[in-house]
Design an enzyme around this catalytic site. Sequence first.
Site, PDB file in Angstrom:
ATOM      1  N   ARG A 273      -2.906  -0.308  -2.437  1.00 24.87           N
ATOM      2  CA  ARG A 273      -2.439  -1.677  -2.218  1.00 24.87           C
ATOM      3  C   ARG A 273      -3.597  -2.612  -2.538  1.00 24.87           C
ATOM      4  O   ARG A 273      -4.769  -2.296  -2.238  1.00 24.87           O
ATOM      5  CB  ARG A 273      -2.008  -1.898  -0.763  1.00 24.87           C
ATOM      6  N   ASP A 297      -3.731  -1.144 -10.490  1.00 26.77           N
ATOM      7  CA  ASP A 297      -2.262  -1.216 -10.556  1.00 26.77           C
ATOM      8  C   ASP A 297      -1.754  -2.230  -9.539  1.00 26.77           C
ATOM      9  O   ASP A 297      -0.615  -2.669  -9.616  1.00 26.77           O
ATOM     10  CB  ASP A 297      -1.685   0.173 -10.232  1.00 26.77           C
ATOM     11  N   GLU A 302      -0.461 -10.308  -5.102  1.00 23.74           N
ATOM     12  CA  GLU A 302       0.574 -10.088  -6.120  1.00 23.74           C
ATOM     13  C   GLU A 302       1.653 -11.146  -6.042  1.00 23.74           C
ATOM     14  O   GLU A 302       2.022 -11.537  -4.930  1.00 23.74           O
ATOM     15  CB  GLU A 302       1.198  -8.695  -5.922  1.00 23.74           C
ATOM     16  N   HIS A 320       1.694  -3.051 -11.109  1.00 26.05           N
ATOM     17  CA  HIS A 320       2.268  -2.244 -10.008  1.00 26.05           C
ATOM     18  C   HIS A 320       3.369  -1.298 -10.523  1.00 26.05           C
ATOM     19  O   HIS A 320       4.508  -1.352 -10.053  1.00 26.05           O
ATOM     20  CB  HIS A 320       2.814  -3.176  -8.906  1.00 26.05           C
ATOM     21  N   ALA A 322       2.832   2.180 -10.794  1.00 27.98           N
ATOM     22  CA  ALA A 322       2.404   3.573 -10.582  1.00 27.98           C
ATOM     23  C   ALA A 322       3.568   4.530 -10.324  1.00 27.98           C
ATOM     24  O   ALA A 322       3.516   5.684 -10.732  1.00 27.98           O
ATOM     25  CB  ALA A 322       1.381   3.654  -9.463  1.00 27.98           C
TER      26      ALA A 322
HETATM   27  N1  NAD Z   1       0.848   1.571  -6.723  1.00 30.39           N
HETATM   28  C1  NAD Z   1       2.008   2.096  -6.389  1.00 30.39           C
HETATM   29  O1  NAD Z   1       3.031   1.901  -7.022  1.00 30.39           O
HETATM   30  C2  NAD Z   1       2.064   3.014  -5.205  1.00 30.39           C
HETATM   31  C3  NAD Z   1       2.963   4.096  -5.228  1.00 30.39           C
HETATM   32  C4  NAD Z   1       3.023   4.912  -4.123  1.00 30.39           C
HETATM   33  C5  NAD Z   1       2.200   4.670  -3.024  1.00 30.39           C
HETATM   34  N2  NAD Z   1       1.351   3.618  -3.046  1.00 30.39           N
HETATM   35  C6  NAD Z   1       0.461   3.388  -1.900  1.00 30.39           C
HETATM   36  O2  NAD Z   1      -0.253   4.584  -1.635  1.00 30.39           O
HETATM   37  C7  NAD Z   1      -0.322   4.780  -0.242  1.00 30.39           C
HETATM   38  C8  NAD Z   1      -0.534   6.241   0.073  1.00 30.39           C
HETATM   39  O3  NAD Z   1       0.634   6.979  -0.165  1.00 30.39           O
HETATM   40  P1  NAD Z   1       0.730   8.522   0.266  1.00 30.39           P
HETATM   41  O4  NAD Z   1       2.128   8.962   0.034  1.00 30.39           O
HETATM   42  O5  NAD Z   1      -0.358   9.310  -0.363  1.00 30.39           O
HETATM   43  O6  NAD Z   1       0.457   8.376   1.819  1.00 30.39           O
HETATM   44  P2  NAD Z   1      -0.212   9.421   2.810  1.00 30.39           P
HETATM   45  O7  NAD Z   1       0.102   8.921   4.168  1.00 30.39           O
HETATM   46  O8  NAD Z   1       0.168  10.815   2.440  1.00 30.39           O
HETATM   47  O9  NAD Z   1      -1.787   9.263   2.522  1.00 30.39           O
HETATM   48  C9  NAD Z   1      -2.564   8.220   2.991  1.00 30.39           C
HETATM   49  C10 NAD Z   1      -3.883   8.800   3.437  1.00 30.39           C
HETATM   50  O10 NAD Z   1      -4.765   7.728   3.769  1.00 30.39           O
HETATM   51  C11 NAD Z   1      -5.558   8.176   4.848  1.00 30.39           C
HETATM   52  N3  NAD Z   1      -6.191   7.058   5.516  1.00 30.39           N
HETATM   53  C12 NAD Z   1      -5.656   6.168   6.370  1.00 30.39           C
HETATM   54  N4  NAD Z   1      -6.591   5.293   6.791  1.00 30.39           N
HETATM   55  C13 NAD Z   1      -7.741   5.638   6.155  1.00 30.39           C
HETATM   56  C14 NAD Z   1      -9.068   5.125   6.175  1.00 30.39           C
HETATM   57  N5  NAD Z   1      -9.372   4.086   6.933  1.00 30.39           N
HETATM   58  N6  NAD Z   1      -9.975   5.707   5.392  1.00 30.39           N
HETATM   59  C15 NAD Z   1      -9.660   6.778   4.635  1.00 30.39           C
HETATM   60  N7  NAD Z   1      -8.427   7.328   4.586  1.00 30.39           N
HETATM   61  C16 NAD Z   1      -7.489   6.763   5.344  1.00 30.39           C
HETATM   62  C17 NAD Z   1      -4.572   8.930   5.738  1.00 30.39           C
HETATM   63  O11 NAD Z   1      -5.219   9.783   6.663  1.00 30.39           O
HETATM   64  C18 NAD Z   1      -3.767   9.684   4.703  1.00 30.39           C
HETATM   65  O12 NAD Z   1      -4.283  10.967   4.426  1.00 30.39           O
HETATM   66  C19 NAD Z   1       0.989   4.181   0.271  1.00 30.39           C
HETATM   67  O13 NAD Z   1       0.900   3.806   1.628  1.00 30.39           O
HETATM   68  C20 NAD Z   1       1.207   3.011  -0.640  1.00 30.39           C
HETATM   69  O14 NAD Z   1       0.650   1.843  -0.085  1.00 30.39           O
HETATM   70  C21 NAD Z   1       1.272   2.782  -4.103  1.00 30.39           C
HETATM   71  O1  DGY Z   2       4.525   2.119  -1.871  1.00 27.76           O
HETATM   72  C1  DGY Z   2       5.157   2.382  -2.902  1.00 27.76           C
HETATM   73  O2  DGY Z   2       6.065   3.221  -2.939  1.00 27.76           O
HETATM   74  C2  DGY Z   2       4.803   1.703  -4.194  1.00 27.76           C
HETATM   75  O3  DGY Z   2       3.931   0.681  -4.091  1.00 27.76           O
HETATM   76  C3  DGY Z   2       5.941   1.432  -5.112  1.00 27.76           C
HETATM   77  O4  DGY Z   2       6.360   2.648  -5.571  1.00 27.76           O
END
Ligand code: NAD
Ligand code: DGY
Length: 386
Positions: A273, A297, A302, A320, A322
């Site tokens: 994010r 991304d 945004e 955005h 990904a």
């Molecule tokens: N750009 C995009 O389109 C896109 C797509 C999917 C997800 N995302 C973002 O990616 C994030 C992660 O997704 P995920 O499915 O891997 O989630 P997830 O919950 O599996 O992984 C997140 C990880 O972050 C760790 N974490 C939390 N606070 C932390 C800190 N202070 N320092 C270090 N690590 C910390 C958690 O312990 C966890 O392992 C989502 O919450 C979303 O915001 C973005």
């Molecule tokens: O959190 C998410 O899923 C992304 O930002 C969009 O896929």
Amino acid sequence: MAKPVSIEVWNPNGKYRVVSTKPMPGTRWINLLIQQDCRVEICTQKKTILSVEDIIQLIGDKCDGVIGQLTEDWGEELFKALSRAGGKAFSNMAVGYNNVDVNVATKYGVAVGNTPGVLTETTAELAASLTLAAARRIVEADEFMRAGLYDGWLPHLFVGNLLKGQTVGVIGAGRIGSAYARMMVEGFKMNLIYFDLYQSTRLEKFVTAYGEFLKANGEKPVTWKRASSMDEVLQQADIISLHPVLDKTTYHLVNKERLSKMKKEAILINCSRGPVIDEAALVDHLRENPMFRVGLDVFEDEPYMKPGLSEMKNAIVVPHIASASKWTREGMATLAALNVLGKIKGYPVWFDANRVEPFLNENAPPPAASPSIVNAKALGLPVSKL
Ligand SMILES: NC(=O)c1ccc[n+]([C@@H]2O[C@H](COP(=O)([O-])OP(=O)(O)OC[C@H]3O[C@@H](n4cnc5c(N)ncnc54)[C@H](O)[C@@H]3O)[C@@H](O)[C@H]2O)c1
Ligand SMILES: O=C(O)[C@H](O)CO
């Protein structure tokens, strides 16, 4: 008074009214809702980000559930409106739900769904793409070519970084961070250093096993290290990719001071994010360190970029995207719809939000459960293994 919002209606006589604030990819999600007696209303308004007022209008007087987007501000006003309309379910079409005030939703008895798992590999692949594009300066080279500037091979032309044997750093080694780490370790034989609040034993085992495989084949083994602080990752890694959730602890996790700890020629990737990075500080850092590169991304405000970012040659920026593969986006729509449907029908919550495959199989009916409800415990919802 906000202008009326345009909608498309499916199965007008359905018993339950489900609203989607955006058209979503594929038709499976619509069919699944219709088969279970839902009237589906899809907002077709030509406006990328709907306001709270627009969504209140969409909710109207009677609404059983809403599928919403990460660009929307789901707080007191919207959950109050949804609850007043009899609604008990909301799902983001996203895994991240930092746009949702889950405590407020719980207060109104509304279940909040998200869509984990289906986007893990797609998102990690975009992070890997940005890494390669930044390391090999692909966007700059493409612009150079199109500008007609190429007049022959030169020893110094667009020299970038070799990944093999370098260290990849992952901050947040959850689903996506771990998938990205595996791609970079296995694909490019990079060593891994990661920082997460929790140990990622599976990831460590993977790197150990791959290292042993390489060694057995006469190659230098890859290594892993779980850092005891984030700064350790910043100081040691050549590539750093950010994958934590966005919350109070990760807001501006990468700031001016932390940027200054990174190697001068490091590459920083962000597919988590925008606010995880202090973007204004990043622009200054990019300006002062032309060999430092980023692949972004996501952005702090945004759809806007902080002043100066778009002019930086050492930044690659994409909007955005990904999770934007066809399979993933259709799957996200399906999971979001099933989250809402499950709550409406009184189904239990799926036992493991990471194991969403049974919901994505197009050739079989999905389990009678909500795939992922983040406030299931707080609402006391039953859990099921079907
Ligand atoms: N750009 C995009 O389109 C896109 C797509 C999917 C997800 N995302 C973002 O990616 C994030 C992660 O997704 P995920 O499915 O891997 O989630 P997830 O919950 O599996 O992984 C997140 C990880 O972050 C760790 N974490 C939390 N606070 C932390 C800190 N202070 N320092 C270090 N690590 C910390 C958690 O312990 C966890 O392992 C989502 O919450 C979303 O915001 C973005
Ligand atoms: O959190 C998410 O899923 C992304 O930002 C969009 O896929």
